[in-house]
Motif scaffolding. Structure first.
Motif, PDB file in Angstrom:
ATOM      1  N   MET A 176      36.914  40.850  46.055  1.00 39.75           N
ATOM      2  CA  MET A 176      36.448  40.906  44.658  1.00 39.75           C
ATOM      3  C   MET A 176      37.634  41.214  43.750  1.00 39.75           C
ATOM      4  O   MET A 176      38.201  42.298  43.815  1.00 39.75           O
ATOM      5  N   PHE A 177      38.029  40.235  42.944  1.00 40.79           N
ATOM      6  CA  PHE A 177      39.218  40.426  42.103  1.00 40.79           C
ATOM      7  C   PHE A 177      38.966  41.467  41.016  1.00 40.79           C
ATOM      8  O   PHE A 177      37.836  41.701  40.605  1.00 40.79           O
ATOM      9  N   LEU A 178      40.055  42.021  40.552  1.00 40.24           N
ATOM     10  CA  LEU A 178      40.029  42.829  39.342  1.00 40.24           C
ATOM     11  C   LEU A 178      40.809  41.988  38.338  1.00 40.24           C
ATOM     12  O   LEU A 178      41.990  41.722  38.538  1.00 40.24           O
TER      13      LEU A 178
ATOM     14  N   ASP B 188      35.641  43.690  36.560  1.00 38.53           N
ATOM     15  CA  ASP B 188      35.299  43.199  37.877  1.00 38.53           C
ATOM     16  C   ASP B 188      35.063  41.689  37.864  1.00 38.53           C
ATOM     17  O   ASP B 188      34.551  41.142  36.897  1.00 38.53           O
ATOM     18  N   GLN B 189      35.400  41.063  38.966  1.00 39.61           N
ATOM     19  CA  GLN B 189      35.282  39.601  39.054  1.00 39.61           C
ATOM     20  C   GLN B 189      33.879  39.093  38.749  1.00 39.61           C
ATOM     21  O   GLN B 189      33.706  37.987  38.250  1.00 39.61           O
TER      22      GLN B 189
ATOM     23  N   ARG C 155      41.530  27.909  35.060  1.00 43.03           N
ATOM     24  CA  ARG C 155      40.806  28.380  33.880  1.00 43.03           C
ATOM     25  C   ARG C 155      39.762  29.389  34.328  1.00 43.03           C
ATOM     26  O   ARG C 155      39.098  29.207  35.342  1.00 43.03           O
TER      27      ARG C 155
ATOM     28  N   ARG D 129      32.998  36.160  26.623  1.00 40.57           N
ATOM     29  CA  ARG D 129      32.764  34.713  26.707  1.00 40.57           C
ATOM     30  C   ARG D 129      33.987  33.876  26.358  1.00 40.57           C
ATOM     31  O   ARG D 129      33.881  32.680  26.121  1.00 40.57           O
ATOM     32  N   LYS D 130      35.146  34.497  26.355  1.00 42.76           N
ATOM     33  CA  LYS D 130      36.365  33.743  26.047  1.00 42.76           C
ATOM     34  C   LYS D 130      36.939  33.104  27.303  1.00 42.76           C
ATOM     35  O   LYS D 130      36.876  33.671  28.395  1.00 42.76           O
ATOM     36  N   TRP D 131      37.503  31.923  27.104  1.00 34.44           N
ATOM     37  CA  TRP D 131      38.230  31.250  28.182  1.00 34.44           C
ATOM     38  C   TRP D 131      39.685  31.680  28.142  1.00 34.44           C
ATOM     39  O   TRP D 131      40.238  31.941  27.075  1.00 34.44           O
TER      40      TRP D 131
ATOM     41  N   ASP E  15      45.430  35.194  47.169  1.00 33.04           N
ATOM     42  CA  ASP E  15      44.618  35.603  46.018  1.00 33.04           C
ATOM     43  C   ASP E  15      45.313  36.561  45.075  1.00 33.04           C
ATOM     44  O   ASP E  15      44.659  37.277  44.312  1.00 33.04           O
ATOM     45  N   GLU E  16      46.625  36.574  45.109  1.00 32.44           N
ATOM     46  CA  GLU E  16      47.318  37.453  44.179  1.00 32.44           C
ATOM     47  C   GLU E  16      47.329  36.804  42.795  1.00 32.44           C
ATOM     48  O   GLU E  16      47.678  35.628  42.645  1.00 32.44           O
ATOM     49  N   ILE E  17      46.907  37.564  41.802  1.00 31.97           N
ATOM     50  CA  ILE E  17      46.921  37.053  40.431  1.00 31.97           C
ATOM     51  C   ILE E  17      48.313  37.304  39.860  1.00 31.97           C
ATOM     52  O   ILE E  17      48.733  38.446  39.706  1.00 31.97           O
TER      53      ILE E  17
END
Lengths: 1001, 91
Positions: free
Chosen positions: B1-3, B13-14, B56, B64-66, B76-78
């Motif tokens: 679960m990404f942060l 939280d993802q 994206r 609600r922003k992209w 899975d490293e951001i």
């Protein structure tokens, strides 16, 4: 029977608090602090279950969550019974009842035990190989397999317990409260990190707490005594929260962990009442310290699964912690020094140790001398070749090992015993570590997988990090903590440490016997009854990948997930195939580390809270008027309103007639409503709908069709221009959220230059749709001041009016083909406006109708429902709705795709109407359509999408998608059903009022 | 679960987010001038690479922003998060 195997009072057991419990229907006694396993052993009971495949008698093997054998059914006679609980984890309480599993009629006499003698017939892959033919027999086989397979029995009533979820955020999470975990957590907390320390057990201190080895000292105290003092001081430390009976089940990326906190399982029935049983903790930690310890390995030798054969470390815990002797005549079998500690512990309590069998040639550890001084015989370079005793081990046979460890020599010696402790070394518990995505490396010398590269903000300390001896653990912990927490000093730096060192090692994954392997039963996975023989068979049959061998032999696939035997399975594969273990790799450890109950996973999301649902403001009225409801997206919509004794069909026929002959009313509040404002609103609509919007006058409505970029129909609805720069769009009920999301996506990412703002107002308006030839008269009664003439208020236009001072929007639009008005009121006045319509409509017999009648009426008119008549493969052209696709507009979403070779090709499926030859036959939605009956293979032309019996036409009507349907009008087709073939004729999609005269009736 | 560090709201939280596929695929300004193949390239073809991928994401249950994310799909490293319209980081 009395607890005749209590050896001494233990400080961890409250002997003043006697507890009675039942096992297999018989009453026994234990003390507060006992687990079911320790209490059974105290009563000299080892045989607690039967194995999965061969139904061999099995006993308690371990003292923790890795237990493969002692799996019991809790509350066996209740319909909320719980299967597959580990006796080693169940804390006894007054009134506890448990029973053996996987045996019938009893654990002592089990009919399935015959499988043990038929074992040669059940090699690995037996089921795959045997039940493949004849193919049609599978269902018969399955019945018997299902019957005899499985462990416990599942409860057949709803779980009455309460479960909970909680989110926790902390700076440092420490998993495991052994000596490393405690020191790590204390130092983190002291340095102002908000720290959470978790342990699956009820007590803190891990294995150090019951350590009795006088050679292991901290600050000149016995390590266990020193640690007890430290634990007592933990409560004074700020920033530190400790949770016991809390097992971490999963470790996901970005330090997100799930843990199960057990709150009431250890309480007696009265105290459990109305309390939360288990809580799922969802933990997001900035830093994670894994101190999960190590699991002792068994040794793999012939008949190594008899009751009374236990891990050496478990025997030590039962004796030192629970004050229980596992046997009166004990033997240890080992490849390392740790068994000697267990043996000495027993000896010092006056429990007889007959011998120690060691596969090594010697060891120079200090403890060896103490053992010989105690008069315990050590057999160096020996191995056990067989064991005897069906329901309890009775004796072992040993022989001298050859130098290369692959065979045995010399004469056989038999020694009698009733308990055998086995010690095969230690496996770091790296399960959580690998779940987090961190990588392992294999230490060839020590034969263990250890952490290689930790994920971000994570360390492994203590034995799960590969440090086993006290001085090694504490020194490395000090170093690791300082780096990880970025602190100058720990509070245990420089502490005086003393301990024995292990220097001699010998590892043999599969110990030889004097018999050929085919005649032996060396169990690798106790729970799934997988032996070394099965693994070798898999390799002979060509399996190479560890993941394939695992699945073929089922090794490591029980509820213990191979905690004990996995390393041996890997070792045996590597040895047999001649591969290095490091290259072979390991199987994937998946969550959960220990099984979770479904209750814990779902928490409060049960019953009414299982899924969210939405109700309209008129809901109470619908209930009062006996509506049946259907789920549409998350909405509960009125489906039909049956009068007393009416079937659904009768109700729908009545409602449909009334709506066309006089007046009907539909709750349309669920339609998605999006408020669109901004100076580029018109341009925006031009780009998202297929038709043109620039010329729509203020106060007018227009139907729009929205495509995906691939040209397929996505949604539809009527949009009204409220002002120069203000529109209100309606969407389908189910599509509302997705449409808004899609529009936002285009606005934010593709057309950020447009000045447009979107707001969902679905919940803000309630909509009553008045329909039928008398709807104008009814509306006139409600708003006498409003001129309802076609000139002032024509079809496809809008008026803003006050009804009883309530500001309402009325659109004259129709989804039924009848004259209709949609009255939109602020949601809180929805029911009032609805009531008003009902009152005013009484003299016209106004009939409330639900979604089923709405569907029928629109089908009579050939209006599509997106998602019913379309399925994501239909273009507007396929729907024969070319009229709504603007040829003039340069671009809109999906336009280019309408000219792709595939969307332009002939012979695509197109929407048509179908009329049955016999007007009384109503087709089944989804039924397949063919042109010839005796064709082989038969070509499927399409399927029925909507089908009803129309009361207004007095015949059956249907919409369908049919290949080249456009050119088939008048053609006869067939719908083959199970017992008959139905003849149909392709027709126009509009069945009723083709000229739309009724809109202005 | 990404942060996930939403550029408008901060770390969340993802489960508050929705993934929206490959980033930096611009909708053609003049679709009618494209051949079938060129249009198909825009419509269907995605890279799906092992390694750093630009994606994206939408803070669907939040602002609600992209926005865009550079994520290493192998672990899975951001690597980076940046707003719509901004250029992807070079490293």
């Amino acid at each position: 029977m009395t607890q005749n195997l209590r050896v001494k009072s233990s400080e961890f057991i409250d002997e003043t608090n006697r507890i009675s419990f039942k096992f297999d229907g018989k009453t026994y006694y234990g003390f507060k602090g006992d687990t079911l396993a320790s209490a059974l052993i105290a009563n000299n009971i080892h045989l607690v279950g039967r194995s999965f495949k061969y139904h061999r008698p099995r006993g308690i093997m371990t003292s923790g969550s890795e237990e493969p054998n002692a799996i019991v059914q809790v509350n066996p006679n209740s319909n909320i019974t719980e299967p597959n609980a580990r006796a080693t984890e169940i804390e006894i309480y007054e009134g506890l009842e448990a029973s053996s599993q996987n045996c019938w009629p009893s654990v002592n006499f089990d009919i399935g035990g015959i499988n043990n003698f038929l074992a040669p017939l059940f090699p690995a892959g037996f089921y795959y190989k045997t039940f493949m033919w004849p193919k049609s027999f599978w269902e018969k086989y399955e019945f018997f397999i299902r019957h005899s397979a499985g462990l416990g029995k599942s409860p057949n009533k709803r779980d009455p317990d309460i479960y909970d979820h909680r989110n926790i955020h902390c700076d440092v999470l420490v998993v495991g409260a052994g000596i490393s975990g405690i020191l790590a957590a204390r130092n983190a907390a002291k340095n102002n990190f908000k720290t959470l320390l978790l342990d699956e057990k009820n007590e803190l201190g891990g294995s150090t707490i019951f350590e009795a080895n006088e050679d292991n000292k901290i600050n000149n105290n016995l390590a266990s005594e020193w640690l007890k003092k430290e634990i007592n001081e933990l409560e004074n430390i700020k920033n530190l929260e400790i949770k016991t009976r809390t097992s971490v089940a999963a470790y996901h990326q970005y330090n997100y962990l799930l843990a199960r906190e057990n709150l009431t399982d250890h309480l007696n029935k009265k105290d459990k009442k109305n309390k939360i049983r288990q809580r799922l903790l969802k933990i997001r930690a900035k830093k994670v310290i894994l101190a999960t310890g190590a699991l002792e390995r068994p040794l793999i030798f012939n008949n190594n699964d008899r009751p009374g054969i236990m891990l050496s470390s478990a025997i030590k815990k039962y004796s030192n912690f629970y004050g229980v002797a596992c046997g009166t005549k004990n033997i240890f079998f080992t490849n390392n020094d740790s068994a000697y500690e267990s043996a000495l512990s027993l000896h010092n309590k006056g429990i007889k140790v007959e011998a120690i069998i060691d596969i090594r040639e010697n060891s120079d550890a200090k403890i060896i001398k103490k053992i010989t001084d105690a008069g315990i015989k050590i057999y160096w370079s020996h191995t056990i070749v067989d064991t005897r005793g069906y329901k309890r081990i009775r004796s072992i046979s040993i022989m001298r090992l050859s130098n290369d460890g692959t065979s045995v020599t010399g004469s056989k010696i038999s020694i009698s015993c009733n308990c055998l402790g086995i010690a095969g070394g230690w496996t770091p518990a790296v399960h959580l570590y690998t779940q987090s995505g961190s990588k392992l490396t294999f230490d060839e010398e020590r034969k263990i997988f250890i952490p290689k590269t930790d994920a971000k903000e994570q360390i492994s300390v203590g034995s799960c990090g590969g440090d086993f001896e006290l001085d090694e653990i504490i020194t490395n912990l000090n170093y690791k903590l300082k780096n990880f927490l970025n602190i100058d000093k720990t509070d245990f730096e420089g502490i005086a440490l003393e301990n024995d060192h292990e220097t001699s090692k010998r590892n043999i994954w599969l110990l030889p016997s004097d018999q050929t392997i085919g005649k032996t039963k060396p169990f690798v996975d106790y729970q799934n009854d997988a032996t070394a023989k099965d693994i070798k068979l898999a390799l002979r049959e060509g399996f190479r990948s560890i993941e394939h061998v695992k699945r073929y032999t089922t090794t490591g696939m029980g509820t213990d997930q191979g905690k004990l035997g996995n390393m041996h399975a890997l070792g045996i594969i590597a040895d047999t195939a001649g591969i290095k273990m490091g290259e072979l790799g390991t199987t994937t450890f998946r969550p959960p580390y220990t099984p979770l109950t479904f209750g814990t996973i779902v928490g409060r999301n049960v019953g009414e809270f299982f899924d969210t649902f939405r109700r309209t403001p008129m809901n109470d009225w619908h209930i009062k008027n006996k509506a049946e409801f259907e789920n549409v997206g998350q909405w509960k919509r009125s489906w039909y309103y049956p009068k007393e004794g009416e079937t659904m069909h009768q109700a729908v026929q009545r409602e449909s007639k009334a709506a066309r002959q006089s007046a009907g009313i539909l709750d349309a509040s669920t339609l998605g409503k999006i408020d669109i404002q901004g100076s580029d609103a018109s341009e925006f609509l031009n780009r998202v709908y297929t038709n043109a919007w620039s010329k729509l006058a203020i106060g007018k409505c227009r139907y729009g069709l929205m495509l995906n970029e691939d040209g397929m129909v996505y949604d539809d609805g009527v949009t009204t221009r409220l002002g120069e720069n203000h529109y209100i769009m309606t969407t389908t009920t189910g599509g509302a959220a997705n449409v808004l999301g899609k529009l936002e996506d285009y606005l934010q990412t593709e057309w950020p230059e447009l000045d447009v703002y979107l707001t969902s107002v679905t919940d803000h308006f309630a909509t009553a749709s008045l329909c039928g030839p008398n709807s104008k008269k009814i509306l006139n009664k409600i708003i006498p001041d409003l001129d309802l003439s076609d000139d002032n208020f024509p079809h496809m236009s809008f008026k803003e009016v006050l009804i009883d001072k309530i500001n309402c929007r009325i659109m004259r639009i129709s989804f039924t083909g009848e004259l209709s008005y949609e009255i939109n009121a602020p949601a809180s006045y929805g029911e009032a406006i609805w009531q008003k319509c009902i009152e005013a409509g009484k003299e016209f017999n106004i009939t409330p109708y639900g979604t089923e009648t709405m569907h029928l009426l629109r089908a009579e008119k050939g209006f599509i429902i997106v998602g019913q008549d379309t399925d994501g493969t239909m273009t507007p052209i396929d729907l024969q709705m070319d009229w709504i696709v603007s040829k003039k507009k340069y671009d809109f979403i999906g336009k280019r795709s309408l000219y792709r070779s595939d969307t332009m090709k002939e012979n695509r499926k197109q929407l048509v109407g179908l009329l049955t030859e016999d007007p009384n036959i109503v087709l089944e939605e989804g039924a397949q359509i063919v042109s010839e009956l005796n064709q082989k293979p038969v070509e499927m032309l399409g399927h029925v999408t909507s089908s009803y019996f129309s009361p207004n036409l007095n015949k059956s009507i249907a919409l369908a998608v049919v290949k080249d349907g456009k050119n088939m009008k008048g053609k006869k087709l067939f719908i083959p059903m199970e017992n008959k073939n139905i003849s149909v004729t392709v027709s126009n999609t509009v069945f009723y009022d083709e000229k739309n005269e009724r809109l202005n009736a | 679960m990404f942060l996930i560090n939403c550029p408008y709201c901060g770390e969340r939280d993802q489960q508050e987010f929705k993934a929206g596929g490959e980033a930096h695929i611009e909708r053609p300004k003049q679709p009618t001038e494209l051949s079938d193949d060129e249009w198909a390239e825009y419509l269907f073809m995605r890279k799906n690479i092992k390694g750093v991928q630009f994606e994206r994401w939408n803070h669907a249950h939040g602002c609600r922003k992209w926005f865009n994310m550079a994520r290493d799909t192998s672990n899975d490293e951001i690597k980076a998060i940046y707003k719509m319209g901004e250029k992807p980081p070079t490293q």
